[in-house]
Write a protein that holds these residues in place. Structure first.
Motif, PDB file in Angstrom:
ATOM      1  N   GLN A  79       0.838  -1.208   0.000  1.00 28.58           N
ATOM      2  CA  GLN A  79       0.000   0.000   0.000  1.00 28.58           C
ATOM      3  C   GLN A  79       0.875   1.262   0.000  1.00 28.58           C
ATOM      4  O   GLN A  79       0.566   2.240  -0.671  1.00 28.58           O
ATOM      5  CB  GLN A  79      -0.922  -0.001   1.220  1.00 28.58           C
ATOM      6  CG  GLN A  79      -2.049   1.004   1.075  1.00 28.58           C
ATOM      7  CD  GLN A  79      -2.834   1.218   2.366  1.00 28.58           C
ATOM      8  OE1 GLN A  79      -2.489   0.673   3.418  1.00 28.58           O
ATOM      9  NE2 GLN A  79      -3.889   2.009   2.282  1.00 28.58           N
TER      10      GLN A  79
ATOM     11  N   ASP B  52      -5.872   8.336   2.991  1.00 30.14           N
ATOM     12  CA  ASP B  52      -5.146   7.123   2.590  1.00 30.14           C
ATOM     13  C   ASP B  52      -3.774   7.432   1.982  1.00 30.14           C
ATOM     14  O   ASP B  52      -2.844   6.650   2.115  1.00 30.14           O
ATOM     15  CB  ASP B  52      -5.969   6.314   1.577  1.00 30.14           C
ATOM     16  CG  ASP B  52      -7.230   5.746   2.214  1.00 30.14           C
ATOM     17  OD1 ASP B  52      -7.289   5.708   3.461  1.00 30.14           O
ATOM     18  OD2 ASP B  52      -8.161   5.368   1.479  1.00 30.14           O
ATOM     19  N   ARG B  56      -1.119   7.720   6.410  1.00 31.92           N
ATOM     20  CA  ARG B  56      -1.213   6.284   6.711  1.00 31.92           C
ATOM     21  C   ARG B  56      -0.616   5.948   8.068  1.00 31.92           C
ATOM     22  O   ARG B  56      -0.750   4.842   8.556  1.00 31.92           O
ATOM     23  CB  ARG B  56      -0.503   5.455   5.623  1.00 31.92           C
ATOM     24  CG  ARG B  56      -1.283   5.346   4.324  1.00 31.92           C
ATOM     25  CD  ARG B  56      -0.676   4.300   3.405  1.00 31.92           C
ATOM     26  NE  ARG B  56       0.678   4.631   3.023  1.00 31.92           N
ATOM     27  CZ  ARG B  56       0.999   5.557   2.109  1.00 31.92           C
ATOM     28  NH1 ARG B  56       0.049   6.210   1.484  1.00 31.92           N
ATOM     29  NH2 ARG B  56       2.250   5.811   1.817  1.00 31.92           N
TER      30      ARG B  56
END
Lengths: 319, 105
Positions: A79, B52, B56
């Motif tokens: 991610q 996002d 994070r």
């Protein structure tokens, strides 16, 4: 943009050179030579594409991570890579190009990305070794680029460097764990180091004498250190780490030079490097196909987001 | 969306949504600082994407998103004369004033 007279443009160029000499950052709205802009777009977008394609070899192991801790970690790392791609696309856009155009360049194969991601991840140990060596090499490069002369690129690099340290440490933890494990685990991690060591050294790009873009980029302060300098720095950092982990770097010519305090290494197979760069690496086609498939099968998500935004807008208008 | 972005849309399916600039506040009491930008179809998704992409690891306790086209900015070319009124007033700095020796102010 209005055309500048020759005099005006030489005045602006002088100011630009002065800013570079003084170590000041160039910001998006400052005047810059077209060539500077083009080179930056090429370099930063390649970097962005590398982050995006870099998710593929690691994503390959998410479903097969050996335990929940490793799985969570790997998910978070992948991610992060997506996030890094976005920081860098955002930096590239400040140069006056749309992300859609950059994505198209990637999907049509017009743009390049780091050749390291065209190698396959054959075992779980590869996830550890990628974190340790590939992210380790990236950190050496990116730490230097954090001082680059283009403001938005520099800021993206600072943000990325902070996050990459976790990537490297989690990788090294996997490597040291396996190196202390069963004979099969030790063989697996050594095999992985054998496969990734040389491609990791190639990540710094061609040797200085064969790097056509380097001279200009160094003069502009876009790059702060040459490919060979950064490669040497990486080797010097990594040799003691390999010793501590109990793995062997696959280079019989590796030896310490007391005088220069450098770890000297054997010749790099540049033939292999150019083959992979030109599209003939083990996974080039597979990676491109995976990116194209991901893009087209994700189209419905983008359409749904757009439809939702339109619906919300209608609702607000009606209220 | 603009006509140009619709066109891009046809070529690759990449939706060139509006560009939003993101500002994050690292902790209460600190100012919001520019973090970067992103594309989103509306402000709600811009905020979610901003979380996002730019927070994070708890880097923000508050996020602002602003459509990039709504921001007015000075241009480097104009900045000399624009900031001039602040440059020639040394008396706005405490060093301009002399104080008798030995006195702490």
């Amino acid at each position: 943009m209005t055309e500048l007279t020759l005099e005006e443009s030489s005045e602006k160029r002088e100011l630009f050179e002065k800013q570079i000499q003084a170590g000041e950052k160039i910001e998006p709205k400052d005047w810059m030579p077209e060539r500077f802009r083009k080179q930056l777009i090429r370099m930063i977008s390649q970097h962005a594409h590398s982050e995006i394609v870099g998710m593929l070899p690691e994503g390959n192991w998410i479903t097969r991570a050996p335990n929940f801790r490793r799985k969570k970690t790997l998910l978070a790392k992948v991610q992060d890579e997506a996030g890094h791609g976005l920081y860098l696309y955002c930096a590239t856009e400040t140069l006056g190009i749309d992300r859609s155009e950059l994505v198209e360049q990637l999907l049509t194969g017009k743009a390049k990305y780091s050749s390291i991601f065209n190698y396959p991840t054959l075992s779980w140990a590869d996830i550890g070794v990628i974190g340790w060596l590939v992210d380790g090499a990236a950190i050496v490069n990116q730490t230097s680029l954090a001082k680059t002369s283009y403001g938005p690129y520099s800021r993206a690099m600072v943000r990325i460097c902070k996050e990459e340290n976790f990537h490297k440490k989690q990788g090294y933890e996997i490597v040291t764990g396996l190196a202390k494990g069963t004979p099969e685990q030790r063989d697996m991690v050594q095999d992985s180091v054998n496969r990734w060591w040389w491609p990791s050294l190639m990540m710094f790009g061609p040797s200085d004498k064969d790097s056509p873009n380097s001279k200009e980029l160094l003069a502009w302060g876009v790059k702060r250190r040459s490919n060979d300098e950064l490669r040497q720095r990486f080797v010097n950092l990594t040799v003691p780490q390999a010793k501590a982990a109990g793995v062997t770097l696959p280079d019989p010519e590796l030896r310490y030079n007391e005088e220069t305090q450098d770890w000297e290494f054997g010749p790099i197979n540049w033939e292999e490097f150019w083959q992979v760069v030109s599209g003939n690496g083990p996974c080039n086609r597979e990676r491109m196909k995976a990116r194209q498939d991901a893009h087209s099968s994700g189209a419905w998500v983008r359409e749904a987001a757009e439809a939702y935004a339109e619906k919300q807008q209608r609702k607000r208008a009606a209220a | 969306m603009t006509a140009a972005s619709k066109e891009n849309n046809c070529k690759t399916g990449e939706t060139q949504w509006d560009l939003w600039e993101v500002f994050t506040q690292p902790k209460t009491g600190a100012p919001h600082e520019h973090a970067g930008s992103l594309h989103a179809p509306d402000r709600e998704m811009a905020l979610q994407n901003a979380r996002d992409v730019y927070s994070r690891r708890g880097e923000a306790v508050s996020i602002w998103v602003v459509p990039a086209r709504e921001i007015s900015a000075t241009l480097p070319d104009d900045s000399g004369p624009f900031f001039e009124p602040g440059n020639d007033k040394v008396y706005r700095h405490p060093q301009f004033y002399s104080v008798p020796r030995g006195i702490k102010l």
